[in-house]
Write an enzyme that holds these catalytic residues in place. Structure first.
Site, mmCIF file in Angstrom:
data_model
loop_
_atom_site.group_PDB
_atom_site.id
_atom_site.type_symbol
_atom_site.label_atom_id
_atom_site.label_comp_id
_atom_site.label_asym_id
_atom_site.label_seq_id
_atom_site.Cartn_x
_atom_site.Cartn_y
_atom_site.Cartn_z
ATOM 1 N N ASP A 102 79.590 -24.323 18.296
ATOM 2 C CA ASP A 102 79.306 -23.944 19.672
ATOM 3 C C ASP A 102 77.981 -24.563 20.079
ATOM 4 O O ASP A 102 77.003 -24.512 19.335
ATOM 5 C CB ASP A 102 79.262 -22.426 19.834
ATOM 6 C CG ASP A 102 79.533 -22.045 21.282
ATOM 7 O OD1 ASP A 102 80.602 -22.407 21.793
ATOM 8 O OD2 ASP A 102 78.658 -21.434 21.915
ATOM 9 N N THR A 132 88.740 -27.186 17.272
ATOM 10 C CA THR A 132 88.066 -27.512 18.527
ATOM 11 C C THR A 132 89.075 -28.054 19.512
ATOM 12 O O THR A 132 90.105 -28.614 19.109
ATOM 13 C CB THR A 132 86.936 -28.553 18.316
ATOM 14 O OG1 THR A 132 86.341 -28.852 19.579
ATOM 15 C CG2 THR A 132 87.438 -29.851 17.694
HETATM 16 P P1 ITT Z 1 85.246 -26.312 21.654
HETATM 17 O O1 ITT Z 1 86.740 -26.315 21.798
HETATM 18 O O2 ITT Z 1 84.780 -26.898 20.362
HETATM 19 O O3 ITT Z 1 84.608 -24.971 21.964
HETATM 20 P P2 ITT Z 1 83.879 -27.174 24.105
HETATM 21 O O4 ITT Z 1 83.905 -28.481 24.843
HETATM 22 O O5 ITT Z 1 84.311 -25.929 24.845
HETATM 23 O O6 ITT Z 1 84.738 -27.382 22.767
HETATM 24 P P3 ITT Z 1 81.217 -26.005 23.624
HETATM 25 O O7 ITT Z 1 81.630 -24.673 24.157
HETATM 26 O O8 ITT Z 1 80.542 -26.037 22.306
HETATM 27 O O9 ITT Z 1 82.450 -27.021 23.512
HETATM 28 O O10 ITT Z 1 80.311 -26.794 24.631
HETATM 29 C C1 ITT Z 1 79.651 -26.204 25.713
HETATM 30 C C2 ITT Z 1 79.508 -27.229 26.810
HETATM 31 O O11 ITT Z 1 78.555 -28.189 26.402
HETATM 32 C C3 ITT Z 1 80.791 -27.990 27.142
HETATM 33 O O12 ITT Z 1 80.854 -28.164 28.543
HETATM 34 C C4 ITT Z 1 80.617 -29.334 26.469
HETATM 35 O O13 ITT Z 1 81.235 -30.370 27.222
HETATM 36 C C5 ITT Z 1 79.102 -29.495 26.476
HETATM 37 N N1 ITT Z 1 78.664 -30.229 25.287
HETATM 38 C C6 ITT Z 1 78.789 -29.834 24.003
HETATM 39 N N2 ITT Z 1 78.293 -30.766 23.180
HETATM 40 C C7 ITT Z 1 77.855 -31.789 23.970
HETATM 41 C C8 ITT Z 1 77.286 -33.052 23.716
HETATM 42 O O14 ITT Z 1 77.064 -33.500 22.483
HETATM 43 N N3 ITT Z 1 76.972 -33.828 24.751
HETATM 44 C C9 ITT Z 1 77.196 -33.413 26.013
HETATM 45 N N4 ITT Z 1 77.747 -32.249 26.335
HETATM 46 C C10 ITT Z 1 78.087 -31.428 25.332
#
Ligand code: ITT
Length: 185
Positions: free
Chosen positions: A65, A7
């Site tokens: 994700d 991640t």
């Molecule tokens: P990876 O490297 O693990 O993909 P990422 O931040 O890109 O990290 P995601 O694509 O899974 O993660 O997340 C999609 C969006 O949702 C991203 O803008 C995150 O900041 C947000 N997000 C994910 N989990 C969250 C949480 O628990 N609380 C608030 N926002 C979250």
């Protein structure tokens, strides 16, 4: 033996490792930007991320994700949540909702675990809730605007460490932990 979690998101890593610690499963962060394909389901996106992570760490890897699905916006941003957060942010989401009276929303998460040469094993979970009228609290990402059911009206951002007790990740991680302790990786 620890799990390698690929991640780019340190906040996500901290939440995941705290939950898996309760199950006696240590997690190591493998920081990397993974390609996110465009697809309609988190399962497909997480599965592809897991395959790529597996190749890049040259071993078994876990990815996650997440998507925020807002009812009044027909499920938007859903699988496009990362892009939408970068471009519109929380203030943009709140503006879009001024014209949409239904503030119901669901945070969904899919973990995918993949071994070299194997197919990704997926663990989904979700938490229903609503979108707040304004940003409240700290946290990261969409935390300041999402109010989970059972959180007494507090946003994720106002919950502090309690977020992990009811977050959209917990049930998926409980299933993953059972799978690891049971059939094994
Ligand atoms: P990876 O490297 O693990 O993909 P990422 O931040 O890109 O990290 P995601 O694509 O899974 O993660 O997340 C999609 C969006 O949702 C991203 O803008 C995150 O900041 C947000 N997000 C994910 N989990 C969250 C949480 O628990 N609380 C608030 N926002 C979250």
């Amino acid at each position: 033996m620890s799990i390698t979690f690929a991640t780019s998101n340190r906040h996500k890593f901290n939440e995941v490792s705290a939950i898996l610690e309760d199950y006696g499963i240590p997690v190591e962060m493998a920081p990397m930007e993974l390609r996110e394909i465009q697809a309609d389901t988190l399962e497909v996106i997480a599965g592809e991320k897991a395959r790529e992570a597996c190749l890049r760490v040259d071993g078994a890897a876990m990815v996650e994700d997440t998507g925020l699905f807002i009812d009044g916006l027909n499920g938007f941003p859903g699988p496009y949540s990362a892009y939408v957060f970068r471009t519109l942010g929380n203030s943009g989401i709140l503006r879009l909702l001024e014209a949409a009276p239904d503030r119901g929303a669901t945070f969904r998460s899919v973990f995918a675990y993949c071994r070299p040469g194997g197919a990704p094993e997926c663990f989904p979970s979700a938490v229903a809730g609503t979108i707040a009228l304004e940003c409240r609290g700290e946290g990261w990402g969409y935390d300041p605007i999402f109010i989970a059911e059972g959180a007494s009206g507090r946003t994720y951002g106002e919950l502090g460490d309690d977020k992990n007790q009811l977050s959209h990740r917990r049930m998926a991680l409980e299933d993953l932990a059972r799978w690891i302790h049971g059939s094994g990786r």
